[in-house]
Every structure is written in C-alpha cells, then in structure tokens.
Design an enzyme around this catalytic site. Structure first.
Site, mmCIF file in Angstrom:
data_model
loop_
_atom_site.group_PDB
_atom_site.id
_atom_site.type_symbol
_atom_site.label_atom_id
_atom_site.label_comp_id
_atom_site.label_asym_id
_atom_site.label_seq_id
_atom_site.Cartn_x
_atom_site.Cartn_y
_atom_site.Cartn_z
ATOM 1 N N GLY A 114 41.895 1.208 18.996
ATOM 2 C CA GLY A 114 40.642 0.886 18.258
ATOM 3 C C GLY A 114 40.506 0.466 19.244
ATOM 4 N N ARG A 167 35.740 -1.503 20.734
ATOM 5 C CA ARG A 167 35.101 -2.554 20.488
ATOM 6 C C ARG A 167 35.693 -3.383 20.413
ATOM 7 N NH1 ARG A 167 33.378 -2.357 14.465
ATOM 8 N NH2 ARG A 167 33.519 -0.118 13.728
ATOM 9 N N VAL A 183 44.084 6.930 13.976
ATOM 10 C CA VAL A 183 45.815 6.745 13.733
ATOM 11 C C VAL A 183 46.264 6.600 12.115
ATOM 12 C CG1 VAL A 183 45.410 4.310 15.181
ATOM 13 C CG2 VAL A 183 44.550 4.270 13.353
ATOM 14 N N ASN A 186 46.207 -2.130 17.130
ATOM 15 C CA ASN A 186 44.809 -2.800 16.801
ATOM 16 C C ASN A 186 43.522 -2.842 15.974
ATOM 17 O OD1 ASN A 186 42.245 -5.257 17.645
ATOM 18 N ND2 ASN A 186 41.932 -3.267 18.242
ATOM 19 N N SER A 196 47.162 -10.516 10.305
ATOM 20 C CA SER A 196 45.459 -11.723 10.013
ATOM 21 C C SER A 196 46.112 -12.578 9.620
ATOM 22 C CB SER A 196 44.700 -10.420 9.455
ATOM 23 O OG SER A 196 43.717 -11.674 8.844
ATOM 24 N N TYR A 217 43.117 -4.923 1.984
ATOM 25 C CA TYR A 217 43.185 -5.763 3.876
ATOM 26 C C TYR A 217 44.118 -6.492 3.668
ATOM 27 C CZ TYR A 217 41.835 -7.639 8.082
ATOM 28 O OH TYR A 217 42.062 -8.406 9.306
ATOM 29 N N LYS A 272 48.032 -5.808 5.481
ATOM 30 C CA LYS A 272 48.299 -7.068 6.940
ATOM 31 C C LYS A 272 49.537 -7.822 6.279
ATOM 32 C CE LYS A 272 44.776 -6.104 9.219
ATOM 33 N NZ LYS A 272 44.881 -5.584 10.895
ATOM 34 N N ILE A 303 36.976 -14.294 13.998
ATOM 35 C CA ILE A 303 36.421 -14.022 15.292
ATOM 36 C C ILE A 303 35.591 -13.240 15.206
ATOM 37 C CG2 ILE A 303 37.271 -13.171 17.317
ATOM 38 C CD1 ILE A 303 39.551 -15.069 16.638
HETATM 39 P P1 NAP Z 1 35.925 -4.205 14.978
HETATM 40 O O1 NAP Z 1 35.078 -4.591 15.648
HETATM 41 O O2 NAP Z 1 35.834 -3.704 13.423
HETATM 42 O O3 NAP Z 1 36.705 -2.853 15.829
HETATM 43 C C1 NAP Z 1 37.773 -2.040 15.035
HETATM 44 C C2 NAP Z 1 37.763 -0.771 15.666
HETATM 45 O O4 NAP Z 1 38.651 -0.025 15.572
HETATM 46 C C3 NAP Z 1 36.800 -0.273 16.193
HETATM 47 O O5 NAP Z 1 36.971 0.678 17.367
HETATM 48 C C4 NAP Z 1 36.518 1.059 15.542
HETATM 49 O O6 NAP Z 1 36.090 2.612 15.988
HETATM 50 C C5 NAP Z 1 39.034 1.559 15.394
HETATM 51 N N1 NAP Z 1 39.156 1.966 14.202
HETATM 52 C C6 NAP Z 1 39.581 1.897 12.986
HETATM 53 N N2 NAP Z 1 39.389 3.029 12.083
HETATM 54 C C7 NAP Z 1 39.881 3.241 12.862
HETATM 55 C C8 NAP Z 1 41.246 4.695 12.972
HETATM 56 N N3 NAP Z 1 41.718 5.442 11.657
HETATM 57 N N4 NAP Z 1 41.235 5.329 13.977
HETATM 58 C C9 NAP Z 1 41.469 4.725 15.388
HETATM 59 N N5 NAP Z 1 40.532 3.646 15.923
HETATM 60 C C10 NAP Z 1 40.010 2.834 14.244
HETATM 61 O O7 NAP Z 1 36.782 -4.970 14.105
HETATM 62 P P2 NAP Z 1 37.536 -5.887 14.605
HETATM 63 O O8 NAP Z 1 37.146 -7.915 14.845
HETATM 64 O O9 NAP Z 1 37.545 -5.705 16.407
HETATM 65 O O10 NAP Z 1 39.454 -6.178 14.416
HETATM 66 C C11 NAP Z 1 40.701 -5.898 15.324
HETATM 67 C C12 NAP Z 1 42.070 -6.140 14.634
HETATM 68 O O11 NAP Z 1 42.039 -7.248 14.673
HETATM 69 C C13 NAP Z 1 41.699 -5.446 13.264
HETATM 70 O O12 NAP Z 1 43.032 -4.849 12.988
HETATM 71 C C14 NAP Z 1 41.385 -6.274 12.299
HETATM 72 O O13 NAP Z 1 42.335 -6.330 11.327
HETATM 73 C C15 NAP Z 1 41.994 -7.574 12.957
HETATM 74 N N6 NAP Z 1 41.630 -9.123 12.646
HETATM 75 C C16 NAP Z 1 40.338 -9.361 13.018
HETATM 76 C C17 NAP Z 1 39.932 -10.440 12.615
HETATM 77 C C18 NAP Z 1 38.283 -10.918 12.759
HETATM 78 O O14 NAP Z 1 38.238 -12.244 12.873
HETATM 79 N N7 NAP Z 1 37.938 -10.206 13.650
HETATM 80 C C19 NAP Z 1 40.813 -11.411 12.061
HETATM 81 C C20 NAP Z 1 42.171 -10.939 11.586
HETATM 82 C C21 NAP Z 1 42.277 -10.056 12.194
HETATM 83 P P3 NAP Z 1 34.880 2.625 14.980
HETATM 84 O O15 NAP Z 1 34.430 2.086 15.841
HETATM 85 O O16 NAP Z 1 35.182 4.276 15.745
HETATM 86 O O17 NAP Z 1 35.128 3.103 13.421
#
Ligand code: NAP
Length: 257
Positions: free
Chosen positions: A13, A16, A65, A91, A144, A158, A162, A191
C-alpha cells in the site's frame, strides 16, 4: 553510514498516505524499495518520485495483497531484482465507518478482514522462508489504536482486523525469534490521509477529540504521516534489534500505558 544502507524493504500500500511516507523515509536512509499497490499509474508515479528524491532503487509491483498468487509472485520478483528482502512493512489497509454492528454489511466485514489481516498474513508468509534462511529480518505491521480499544464510528470489521494484526504480530514474533527475526507493530491514532474519506467532518472531529498531546502550542492535533514513518524506520533498523513482539503507539497520547 545511513541506517538502511544495502537493505531491501517491501512496503505494501505504498502509493499514498502512510505507505508512501514510510517508503520515502526508508529510502532516505538508503533502503531499496519494493512498493506493492493496486493502481498502476499512481503507484508507478510514487515509485519514480521516491527514486528521484532519494537516489535509491525503487520498483513497483502491482499486487492485491488479498491475492495469494500475486503476493508470492511479487516476492519472487523482488528476490530476482534485489537479491534479498530485509524488511517487510505490512501497511495496505482500508477502513469503513459503521456506528454499530447492524450498520456493517457482511461484505464490508469480509473485505476489511481480507485486506487488513489476511493480506498481512500472505505477505508475511511469502517472505518468511527467505528471512529464516538468512537468520535475519524485520517485519513491521501497521495495526491501529482501533485494534487495541475499539473506536467510536469505526467499523467492527476494521477494529477486529487490526486486533488480529496485533495477534499475528505476537504469534509470528514468538515463532521466529530463534531465527533473529523481529516482528513488531505500529499503532497509529489519527493521521490525516485519504483513508479518512470514510468519515464525515463531524465524525472526524469526534475521533480527534481525545488527543491530549500539545504540539507547537496546539492541543488535540492529529499526527503526520512522517510520525508513523519515523517509528517504522526505528523498527526496521538495527536500532531496534532487541525489540520484538511488541507495538509502538503513534497517537498523541490518545491511548497511554
Ligand atoms: P490510505 O491513504 O487509504 O492508503 C492505503 C493504501 O493501501 C492505498 O495506496 C491503497 O491502494 C492500498 N491498498 C488498499 N487495498 C489494497 C490491497 N488489497 N492490496 C494492495 N494495496 C491496497 O490509508 P493510510 O491512512 O495511509 O493507511 C495505511 C495503513 O495505516 C492502513 O493499514 C490503515 O489501517 C493504517 N492506519 C491508518 C491510520 C490513519 O489515521 N491514517 C490510523 C491507524 C491505522 P489504492 O489507492 O489503490 O486503493
């Protein structure tokens, strides 16, 4: 000498959000990056951007994935290209909002479990033999805060996925400790990234209501992708060699202890 010199890291992932920040931070410290993601153009552009910025080798692999075959084929291709896999950062993930279980449809539950938990399982398994043969390796799972205590509005799919990632982290850490492989998790709080498009502005405000840490004179401020990337870098580097089976919280104090 930079902290990740001569290392190869897979970041899932990585096109972005947190994944891009993590891949960039590891590359800034000298790691070559294998970036897994779904959408060809955006991920290829991200890989090119990292390579340009950091002068390291960065390759994009189009991988869902949840698809076991794609994950194993990609791990093989990374080995062929880089000759080694030192770090895996699980990720890739999705979130949805569902105030109660009755608001969560079964399909969304399965999707969250599949991407967040089963995806982490497949990616980990695909590199583990290589790491065990090498008697070295670092696996960092992005879990998370929701997996530790549940969160308002956030779906049970979710939070459950996690919590599962945290269980998987400890289980794998226990089973490969004898091989010198460390397995840890990072638990971000809020975040701001595109993932929050799953929430409305009021819902987001409610989620951010419990951040006590004062930063630059302001309390209750969400974190930045770099905050997570720095924690991942620590767990991916030799500085954390004696740390395994645990988690680092990056949440501005929303959950302490
Ligand atoms: P994001 O901006 O939505 O990025 C997620 C990335 O994962 C995207 O590039 C997406 O690709 C990719 N992805 C989704 N499904 C996938 C799959 N089946 N195979 C391969 N890639 C896939 O989210 P983020 O905020 O960066 O989050 C990243 C991680 O941190 C996640 O696991 C999330 O649960 C965790 N997290 C985030 C936060 C927060 O506050 N941001 C808090 C706690 C945990 P596409 O764009 O092509 O869909």
């Amino acid at each position: 000498m930079s902290r990740m010199h001569n290392k190869t890291a897979i970041v899932t992932g990585g096109a972005r959000g947190l994944g891009l920040a993590i891949a960039t931070r590891l590359a800034e410290e000298g790691a070559n990056i294998a970036l897994y993601d779904l959408l060809y153009e955006r991920a290829q552009a991200a890989a090119d951007q990292i390579a340009r910025q950091t002068n390291t080798q960065t390759a994009f692999y189009q991988v869902d994935v949840t698809q076991r075959d794609q994950v194993y084929t990609a791990a093989k291709a990374v080995m062929e290209m880089f000759g080694r896999i030192d770090v895996l950062v699980n990720n890739a993930g999705i979130v949805s909002s569902a105030p109660t279980l009755l608001d969560l449809d079964d399909e969304q539950w399965l999707k969250e479990i599949n991407i967040n938990l089963t995806g982490t399982y497949y990616c980990t398994k695909s590199v583990l033999k290589h790491m065990m043969d090498n008697r070295a390796g670092k696996i960092v799972n992005i879990a998370s805060m929701a997996g530790e205590l549940g969160r308002p509005i956030t779906s049970a799919g979710y939070s459950s996925s996690k919590a599962g990632v945290l269980g998987l982290t400890m289980s794998v850490a226990q089973s490969v400790a004898a091989y010198g492989i460390t397995v840890n998790a990072v638990c971000p709080g809020i975040i701001i990234t595109e993932i929050h498009q799953a929430y409305g502005p009021e819902q987001l405000e409610r989620l951010q209501a419990d951040i006590p840490l004062n930063r630059n004179g302001k309390p209750g401020v969400h974190g930045n992708p770099k905050d997570v990337a720095d924690a991942v870098l620590f767990l991916a580097s030799s500085e954390s060699d004696y740390i395994t089976g645990t988690r680092i919280r990056v949440n501005g104090g929303s959950l302490m202890g």
